[in-house]
Scaffold this motif. Structure first.
Motif, mmCIF file in Angstrom:
data_model
loop_
_atom_site.group_PDB
_atom_site.id
_atom_site.type_symbol
_atom_site.label_atom_id
_atom_site.label_comp_id
_atom_site.label_asym_id
_atom_site.label_seq_id
_atom_site.Cartn_x
_atom_site.Cartn_y
_atom_site.Cartn_z
ATOM 1 N N ALA A 297 -29.966 -15.060 -8.738
ATOM 2 C CA ALA A 297 -29.387 -13.851 -8.959
ATOM 3 C C ALA A 297 -29.434 -13.137 -10.270
ATOM 4 O O ALA A 297 -29.685 -11.853 -10.322
ATOM 5 N N ARG A 298 -30.042 -13.797 -11.427
ATOM 6 C CA ARG A 298 -30.644 -13.357 -12.747
ATOM 7 C C ARG A 298 -31.571 -12.541 -12.403
ATOM 8 O O ARG A 298 -31.863 -11.465 -12.921
ATOM 9 N N GLY A 299 -32.580 -12.955 -11.637
ATOM 10 C CA GLY A 299 -33.804 -12.540 -11.777
ATOM 11 C C GLY A 299 -33.880 -11.097 -10.905
ATOM 12 O O GLY A 299 -34.348 -10.126 -11.376
ATOM 13 N N ARG A 300 -33.073 -11.281 -9.777
ATOM 14 C CA ARG A 300 -32.867 -10.032 -9.050
ATOM 15 C C ARG A 300 -32.187 -8.959 -9.651
ATOM 16 O O ARG A 300 -32.593 -7.641 -9.961
ATOM 17 N N TRP A 301 -31.164 -9.514 -10.747
ATOM 18 C CA TRP A 301 -30.556 -8.387 -11.339
ATOM 19 C C TRP A 301 -31.463 -7.659 -12.514
ATOM 20 O O TRP A 301 -31.194 -6.622 -12.526
ATOM 21 N N ILE A 302 -32.178 -8.561 -13.100
ATOM 22 C CA ILE A 302 -33.258 -8.158 -14.175
ATOM 23 C C ILE A 302 -34.027 -6.975 -13.418
ATOM 24 O O ILE A 302 -34.538 -5.960 -13.951
ATOM 25 N N MET A 303 -34.665 -7.339 -12.214
ATOM 26 C CA MET A 303 -35.741 -6.409 -11.642
ATOM 27 C C MET A 303 -34.992 -5.082 -11.257
ATOM 28 O O MET A 303 -35.563 -4.018 -11.260
ATOM 29 N N GLU A 304 -33.905 -5.140 -10.689
ATOM 30 C CA GLU A 304 -33.103 -4.155 -10.377
ATOM 31 C C GLU A 304 -32.694 -3.168 -11.564
ATOM 32 O O GLU A 304 -32.826 -1.955 -11.174
ATOM 33 N N ILE A 305 -32.303 -3.409 -12.662
ATOM 34 C CA ILE A 305 -31.982 -2.500 -13.533
ATOM 35 C C ILE A 305 -33.261 -2.191 -14.478
ATOM 36 O O ILE A 305 -32.994 -1.222 -15.344
ATOM 37 N N GLY A 306 -34.323 -2.863 -14.284
ATOM 38 C CA GLY A 306 -35.510 -2.662 -15.055
ATOM 39 C C GLY A 306 -36.064 -1.285 -15.096
ATOM 40 O O GLY A 306 -36.759 -0.818 -15.839
ATOM 41 N N ALA A 307 -36.061 -0.815 -13.713
ATOM 42 C CA ALA A 307 -36.595 0.307 -13.483
ATOM 43 C C ALA A 307 -35.892 1.500 -13.795
ATOM 44 O O ALA A 307 -36.243 2.785 -13.468
ATOM 45 N N VAL B 10 -30.705 0.880 -21.679
ATOM 46 C CA VAL B 10 -29.659 -0.245 -20.780
ATOM 47 C C VAL B 10 -29.019 -1.009 -22.040
ATOM 48 O O VAL B 10 -29.496 -1.351 -22.995
ATOM 49 N N ILE B 11 -27.585 -1.085 -21.804
ATOM 50 C CA ILE B 11 -26.882 -1.862 -22.756
ATOM 51 C C ILE B 11 -26.515 -3.115 -22.052
ATOM 52 O O ILE B 11 -25.844 -3.147 -21.012
ATOM 53 N N LEU B 12 -26.623 -4.347 -22.756
ATOM 54 C CA LEU B 12 -26.539 -5.606 -22.121
ATOM 55 C C LEU B 12 -25.671 -6.515 -23.140
ATOM 56 O O LEU B 12 -25.749 -6.517 -24.287
ATOM 57 N N TYR B 13 -24.731 -7.305 -22.530
ATOM 58 C CA TYR B 13 -24.193 -8.410 -23.355
ATOM 59 C C TYR B 13 -24.717 -9.657 -23.023
ATOM 60 O O TYR B 13 -25.165 -9.934 -21.815
ATOM 61 N N GLU B 14 -24.706 -10.602 -24.021
ATOM 62 C CA GLU B 14 -25.323 -12.052 -23.813
ATOM 63 C C GLU B 14 -24.609 -12.981 -24.585
ATOM 64 O O GLU B 14 -24.301 -12.687 -25.940
ATOM 65 N N LEU C 60 -36.885 -10.709 -20.290
ATOM 66 C CA LEU C 60 -37.011 -9.311 -20.057
ATOM 67 C C LEU C 60 -38.558 -9.129 -20.588
ATOM 68 O O LEU C 60 -39.128 -8.303 -19.954
ATOM 69 N N CYS C 61 -39.021 -9.959 -21.314
ATOM 70 C CA CYS C 61 -40.522 -9.728 -21.766
ATOM 71 C C CYS C 61 -41.323 -9.949 -20.479
ATOM 72 O O CYS C 61 -42.308 -9.230 -20.323
ATOM 73 N N ASP C 62 -40.980 -10.982 -19.901
ATOM 74 C CA ASP C 62 -41.849 -11.310 -18.849
ATOM 75 C C ASP C 62 -41.634 -10.354 -17.477
ATOM 76 O O ASP C 62 -42.540 -9.972 -16.830
ATOM 77 N N HIS C 63 -40.618 -9.592 -17.317
ATOM 78 C CA HIS C 63 -40.258 -8.811 -16.185
ATOM 79 C C HIS C 63 -40.269 -7.356 -16.600
ATOM 80 O O HIS C 63 -40.765 -6.455 -15.733
ATOM 81 N N TRP C 64 -40.088 -6.988 -17.735
ATOM 82 C CA TRP C 64 -40.261 -5.448 -18.165
ATOM 83 C C TRP C 64 -41.235 -5.037 -19.272
ATOM 84 O O TRP C 64 -41.743 -4.029 -19.375
ATOM 85 N N GLY C 65 -42.112 -6.332 -19.640
ATOM 86 C CA GLY C 65 -43.001 -5.979 -20.540
ATOM 87 C C GLY C 65 -42.455 -6.210 -21.949
ATOM 88 O O GLY C 65 -41.396 -6.008 -22.269
ATOM 89 N N GLU C 66 -43.592 -6.525 -22.905
ATOM 90 C CA GLU C 66 -43.269 -6.916 -24.355
ATOM 91 C C GLU C 66 -42.941 -5.577 -25.207
ATOM 92 O O GLU C 66 -42.434 -5.578 -26.296
#
Length: 296
Positions: free
Chosen positions: A161-171, A176-180, A192-198
């Protein structure tokens, strides 16, 4: 009721409150960030509801307020189904009910949403006293565009679910504001570096309004590398800039146009390629004409 009231300017005072549910924003760190209107509501409401009743009691004590003989109800993720009917009964009796999350603005990443929905569906008035919000403060100090932003909250902990969530909001073309959790921030930056780029700009905000407040700004890659493996403490908000436009190589544009021209008219081929690659249609159309006409 054993309320405390003070007529001095700036002190909380008892005010007439309409029956209904009042969401009250509370400080995310510095106790003096609470608004005077919030104090008025906490002093005047018939019923007090809190995500953490100890936190609310302490906050009220700091500002010289006492719950008195008013009901003080705990309402959080683990008891919502049991507590909501009691709160709705109070609303049905024509009482004013003030709800505070543990910190910040209620309904933003806390259990207040279901309470608000239940009250609205039952036909009761729902209002709010705005105030502190970790997400908005982080956006303010991030240095990133604020004309369009997405509050995405906490990432799902499960890998799939985490991977799908990251891909969904990345574009999404917005900041984007995230809590962690501090325990998972290293993991999140790496993902995020892997999916959205560094190279996407970002700001990591920690312990906002508190003694050890810290804001780190840079690219996602720089933030990941700069934190290393050191343990992180405190509340974290990560603000990430919108996707960095990627300018396609001329050879890639020509290849896309050649394929499109094989099945479409020049105008339609240019429109398709321009939209797919995010390029000005006029420029792509001129290039398509040149390719169609051939050398010379």
């Amino acid at each position: 009721m054993d309320h405390v009231s003070d007529s001095r300017a700036g002190a909380a005072r008892v005010v007439p409150l309409a029956p209904g549910l009042w969401f009250v924003a509370t400080p995310i760190g510095a106790a003096r960030d609470i608004t005077l209107r919030a104090l008025d509501i906490l002093l005047s409401a018939d019923v007090l509801v809190a995500e953490d009743t100890r936190t609310l009691r302490h906050l009220m004590e700091i500002h010289g307020l006492k719950p008195g003989d008013r009901p003080l109800i705990a309402y959080h993720d683990h008891n919502g189904a049991e507590a909501r009917p009691r709160i709705l009964r109070a609303l049905g009796e024509g009482r004013s009910v003030a709800y505070c999350s543990e910190a910040g603005t209620p309904v933003v990443a806390d259990p207040g949403y279901q309470l608000a929905r239940a009250a609205i569906e039952a036909g009761y008035m729902v209002s709010a006293a705005p105030g502190p919000s970790a997400s908005i403060m982080a956006l303010s100090v991030s240095g990133l565009p604020s004309d369009r932003f997405l509050f995405a909250g906490f990432p799902p902990p499960q890998a799939g679910a985490r991977g799908r969530w990251i891909m969904e909001i990345g574009a999404v073309p917005a900041t984007v504001i995230l809590y962690e959790s501090p325990k998972r921030i290293h993991r999140l930056l790496g993902e995020l570096c892997d999916h959205w780029g560094e190279e996407r700009p970002a700001a990591l905000c920690r312990e906002l309004t508190k003694r050890f407040e810290e804001v780190r700004r840079g690219t996602l890659g720089a933030l990941r590398d700069g934190m290393g493996e050191a343990a992180v403490k405190g509340e974290i908000v990560l603000v990430v800039g919108r996707p960095v436009p990627v300018v396609p190589e001329a050879a890639d544009v020509d290849a896309a146009l050649a394929e499109a021209l094989g099945r479409l008219r020049v105008k339609d081929a240019a429109t398709e390629v321009a939209e797919a690659l995010g390029l000005p249609r006029r420029d792509v159309y001129q290039r398509a004409l040149a390719m169609k006409e051939g050398p010379g």
